[in-house]
Design an enzyme around this catalytic site. Structure first.
Site, PDB file in Angstrom:
ATOM      1  N   GLY A   1      41.978  35.730  32.458  1.00  0.00           N
ATOM      2  CA  GLY A   1      42.572  36.150  31.192  1.00  0.00           C
ATOM      3  C   GLY A   1      44.085  35.949  31.166  1.00  0.00           C
ATOM      4  O   GLY A   1      44.765  36.142  32.175  1.00  0.00           O
TER       5      GLY A   1
ATOM      6  N   GLY B   1      37.129  42.147  26.774  1.00  0.00           N
ATOM      7  CA  GLY B   1      37.979  41.091  27.330  1.00  0.00           C
ATOM      8  C   GLY B   1      37.256  40.344  28.448  1.00  0.00           C
ATOM      9  O   GLY B   1      37.229  39.109  28.480  1.00  0.00           O
ATOM     10  N   HIS B   2      36.638  41.089  29.351  1.00  0.00           N
ATOM     11  CA  HIS B   2      35.873  40.457  30.434  1.00  0.00           C
ATOM     12  C   HIS B   2      34.701  39.650  29.867  1.00  0.00           C
ATOM     13  O   HIS B   2      34.419  38.544  30.330  1.00  0.00           O
ATOM     14  CB  HIS B   2      35.314  41.525  31.388  1.00  0.00           C
ATOM     15  CG  HIS B   2      36.346  42.343  32.095  1.00  0.00           C
ATOM     16  ND1 HIS B   2      36.563  43.669  31.798  1.00  0.00           N
ATOM     17  CD2 HIS B   2      37.224  42.040  33.093  1.00  0.00           C
ATOM     18  CE1 HIS B   2      37.503  44.153  32.605  1.00  0.00           C
ATOM     19  NE2 HIS B   2      37.928  43.186  33.388  1.00  0.00           N
TER      20      HIS B   2
ATOM     21  N   GLY C   1      35.589  44.982  37.666  1.00  0.00           N
ATOM     22  CA  GLY C   1      34.615  45.886  37.062  1.00  0.00           C
ATOM     23  C   GLY C   1      35.201  46.794  36.003  1.00  0.00           C
ATOM     24  O   GLY C   1      36.313  46.611  35.540  1.00  0.00           O
ATOM     25  N   TYR C   2      34.410  47.788  35.606  1.00  0.00           N
ATOM     26  CA  TYR C   2      34.714  48.670  34.470  1.00  0.00           C
ATOM     27  C   TYR C   2      35.004  47.779  33.258  1.00  0.00           C
ATOM     28  O   TYR C   2      36.080  47.802  32.673  1.00  0.00           O
ATOM     29  CB  TYR C   2      35.871  49.626  34.772  1.00  0.00           C
ATOM     30  CG  TYR C   2      35.733  50.921  34.003  1.00  0.00           C
ATOM     31  CD1 TYR C   2      34.755  51.839  34.345  1.00  0.00           C
ATOM     32  CD2 TYR C   2      36.540  51.201  32.911  1.00  0.00           C
ATOM     33  CE1 TYR C   2      34.592  53.014  33.630  1.00  0.00           C
ATOM     34  CE2 TYR C   2      36.389  52.369  32.185  1.00  0.00           C
ATOM     35  CZ  TYR C   2      35.411  53.266  32.550  1.00  0.00           C
ATOM     36  OH  TYR C   2      35.245  54.420  31.838  1.00  0.00           O
TER      37      TYR C   2
ATOM     38  N   HIS D   1      34.991  45.402  29.864  1.00  0.00           N
ATOM     39  CA  HIS D   1      35.176  45.590  28.425  1.00  0.00           C
ATOM     40  C   HIS D   1      35.044  44.226  27.741  1.00  0.00           C
ATOM     41  O   HIS D   1      34.763  43.208  28.410  1.00  0.00           O
ATOM     42  CB  HIS D   1      36.529  46.247  28.148  1.00  0.00           C
ATOM     43  CG  HIS D   1      37.683  45.581  28.850  1.00  0.00           C
ATOM     44  ND1 HIS D   1      38.094  44.290  28.575  1.00  0.00           N
ATOM     45  CD2 HIS D   1      38.494  46.024  29.852  1.00  0.00           C
ATOM     46  CE1 HIS D   1      39.112  43.976  29.332  1.00  0.00           C
ATOM     47  NE2 HIS D   1      39.373  44.995  30.132  1.00  0.00           N
TER      48      HIS D   1
ATOM     49  N   SER E   1      42.045  46.903  28.547  1.00  0.00           N
ATOM     50  CA  SER E   1      42.298  47.002  29.985  1.00  0.00           C
ATOM     51  C   SER E   1      41.424  48.113  30.544  1.00  0.00           C
ATOM     52  O   SER E   1      41.237  49.148  29.891  1.00  0.00           O
ATOM     53  CB  SER E   1      43.768  47.352  30.221  1.00  0.00           C
ATOM     54  OG  SER E   1      43.961  47.792  31.554  1.00  0.00           O
TER      55      SER E   1
ATOM     56  N   LYS F   1      45.899  37.875  29.698  1.00  0.00           N
ATOM     57  CA  LYS F   1      46.432  39.236  29.777  1.00  0.00           C
ATOM     58  C   LYS F   1      47.251  39.407  31.062  1.00  0.00           C
ATOM     59  O   LYS F   1      48.299  40.019  31.080  1.00  0.00           O
ATOM     60  CB  LYS F   1      45.258  40.218  29.737  1.00  0.00           C
ATOM     61  CG  LYS F   1      45.502  41.574  30.324  1.00  0.00           C
ATOM     62  CD  LYS F   1      45.906  42.527  29.265  1.00  0.00           C
ATOM     63  CE  LYS F   1      46.282  43.885  29.766  1.00  0.00           C
ATOM     64  NZ  LYS F   1      45.788  44.286  31.054  1.00  0.00           N
ATOM     65  N   ASP F   2      46.715  38.845  32.166  1.00  0.00           N
ATOM     66  CA  ASP F   2      47.424  38.872  33.456  1.00  0.00           C
ATOM     67  C   ASP F   2      48.082  37.501  33.630  1.00  0.00           C
ATOM     68  O   ASP F   2      47.649  36.689  34.443  1.00  0.00           O
ATOM     69  CB  ASP F   2      46.447  39.190  34.581  1.00  0.00           C
ATOM     70  CG  ASP F   2      45.818  40.552  34.406  1.00  0.00           C
ATOM     71  OD1 ASP F   2      46.377  41.540  34.887  1.00  0.00           O
ATOM     72  OD2 ASP F   2      44.770  40.646  33.724  1.00  0.00           O
TER      73      ASP F   2
HETATM   74  P1  AMP Z   1      40.428  42.905  36.041  1.00  0.00           P
HETATM   75  O1  AMP Z   1      39.019  43.408  36.053  1.00  0.00           O
HETATM   76  O2  AMP Z   1      41.390  43.789  35.339  1.00  0.00           O
HETATM   77  O3  AMP Z   1      40.891  42.455  37.408  1.00  0.00           O
HETATM   78  O4  AMP Z   1      40.403  41.589  35.152  1.00  0.00           O
HETATM   79  C1  AMP Z   1      39.506  40.552  35.428  1.00  0.00           C
HETATM   80  C2  AMP Z   1      39.823  39.387  34.530  1.00  0.00           C
HETATM   81  O5  AMP Z   1      39.721  39.810  33.168  1.00  0.00           O
HETATM   82  C3  AMP Z   1      41.248  38.847  34.706  1.00  0.00           C
HETATM   83  O6  AMP Z   1      41.217  37.432  34.621  1.00  0.00           O
HETATM   84  C4  AMP Z   1      41.981  39.462  33.546  1.00  0.00           C
HETATM   85  O7  AMP Z   1      43.106  38.710  33.138  1.00  0.00           O
HETATM   86  C5  AMP Z   1      40.911  39.435  32.488  1.00  0.00           C
HETATM   87  N1  AMP Z   1      41.184  40.395  31.419  1.00  0.00           N
HETATM   88  C6  AMP Z   1      41.473  41.718  31.550  1.00  0.00           C
HETATM   89  N2  AMP Z   1      41.737  42.263  30.358  1.00  0.00           N
HETATM   90  C7  AMP Z   1      41.611  41.273  29.435  1.00  0.00           C
HETATM   91  C8  AMP Z   1      41.762  41.207  28.024  1.00  0.00           C
HETATM   92  N3  AMP Z   1      42.112  42.255  27.298  1.00  0.00           N
HETATM   93  N4  AMP Z   1      41.549  40.011  27.413  1.00  0.00           N
HETATM   94  C9  AMP Z   1      41.202  38.920  28.134  1.00  0.00           C
HETATM   95  N5  AMP Z   1      41.050  38.916  29.480  1.00  0.00           N
HETATM   96  C10 AMP Z   1      41.255  40.079  30.127  1.00  0.00           C
END
Ligand code: AMP
Length: 317
Positions: free
Chosen positions: A164, A53-54, A48-49, A51, A202, A166-167
């Protein structure tokens, strides 16, 4: 759009409206019905939260599936005792709008009791690829990630799941999980989405004060410095890492956790850049821990900012 009579009233149902499911049984029933209709299910797991990227992951899932499920679950199992579970940013209203606008069919929104009911005691550990990089400082983190992702695979019954780059280490661990445990699912890695100035998007960027936000640019600049060294013909790992580390060290508010060169498939450390090589960073900016990475020596590399786009592409082609 159609009218549906339910009891005493009629309900306006938008066929393309996103629905929210909070329970595991409901999620599995929806998945079974979609599969029975012959639909290909795409999954985008998130905390959640959201952006851009998601949102890019949802778009990638849409291109590969007939229906897309995005999950939001701030997974306690992947946070260490001293980490930011309680203060992790949350905004379910905005997330719902973003996912709906991105064409998500289902928001899967279980709570911690639904995900880990009383008596829960089974976890999934991917061994070697989770030991280095982030795993060195966060020894229980990836077990939490791979456990919740394995559970989500069984709940959503997806044909394809998008994560992503990113991770990067997480993506490698999940690919390993899917192969090793024979999950019948395609794992797709999507490029890092960045702010115009190069900062990787992020949810944790929300923690940064204005001066920390400025300092955080050292991550993408550090990757750029390494890429430029490679462009100049440098192959020695120590010199490439020195170029990357210098940029972080020159920034007052930062503490480098690691800067590592590794094989992008096995994540084993390498000492030279003679093939596509992962450069991964974790940097503390004040109290906020940020990560970023690029693949050196790869023509698939993204530029970290518009400004350096041409040089990065040349460097990494
Ligand atoms: P999170 O909500 O941070 O657990 O991320 C959820 C998914 O979004 C994971 O697969 C991350 O790798 C991906 N993600 C987070 N930030 C980015 C970004 N800047 N660009 C692309 N994917 C992202």
């Amino acid at each position: 759009m159609f009218w549906e009579r339910s009891g005493l009233c009629s309900v306006l149902v938008f066929e393309d409206a996103m629905i929210t499911i909070t329970d595991v049984t409901g999620m599995q029933r929806w998945a079974d019905a979609s599969r029975a209709r012959g639909q290909r299910i795409g999954l985008v797991p998130t905390m959640g939260y959201l952006h851009a990227g998601h949102v890019s992951l949802v778009a990638a899932a849409r291109r590969r599936a007939d229906v897309v499920v995005a999950s939001i679950f701030v997974n306690p199992l992947q946070f260490g005792a001293s980490e930011d579970l309680e203060r992790y940013p949350r905004d379910i209203g905005q997330d719902t709008q973003l996912l709906s606008a991105a064409g998500t069919d289902v928001l899967f929104l279980p709570d911690a009791k639904e995900m880990y009911p009383e008596g829960f005691q089974t976890t999934v550990t991917v061994e070697r690829v989770t030991r280095g990089l982030c795993g060195a400082a966060r020894p229980t983190h990836f077990r939490g990630v791979t456990t919740v992702v394995a559970k989500l695979f069984n709940m959503v019954k997806a044909h394809v799941a998008v994560f992503g780059q990113k991770d990067f280490q997480q993506l490698v661990a999940i690919r390993r999980l899917a192969v090793d445990l024979n999950f019948d699912i395609e794992i797709v890695g999507a490029p890092i989405v960045r702010e115009p100035d190069g900062l990787a998007m992020s949810s944790r960027n929300a923690y940064l004060s204005p001066s920390e936000r400025q300092a955080a640019l050292c991550l993408s600049r550090s990757l750029d410095a390494a890429a430029q060294a490679v462009q100049r013909g440098e192959t020695d790992g120590l010199r490439i890492l020195a170029a990357a580390r210098r940029v972080i060290a020159d920034e007052a508010l930062t503490r480098l956790e690691y800067a590592t060169l590794a094989d992008p498939d096995t994540l084993e450390e390498v000492s030279a850049v003679s093939a596509p090589t992962l450069l991964a960073l974790a940097v503390h900016i004040g109290k906020t821990r940020l990560i970023d990475n690029c693949v050196l020596g790869s023509d698939k590399l993204q530029a970290t900012s518009g400004k350096h786009e041409s040089s990065r592409h040349k460097a990494l082609a």
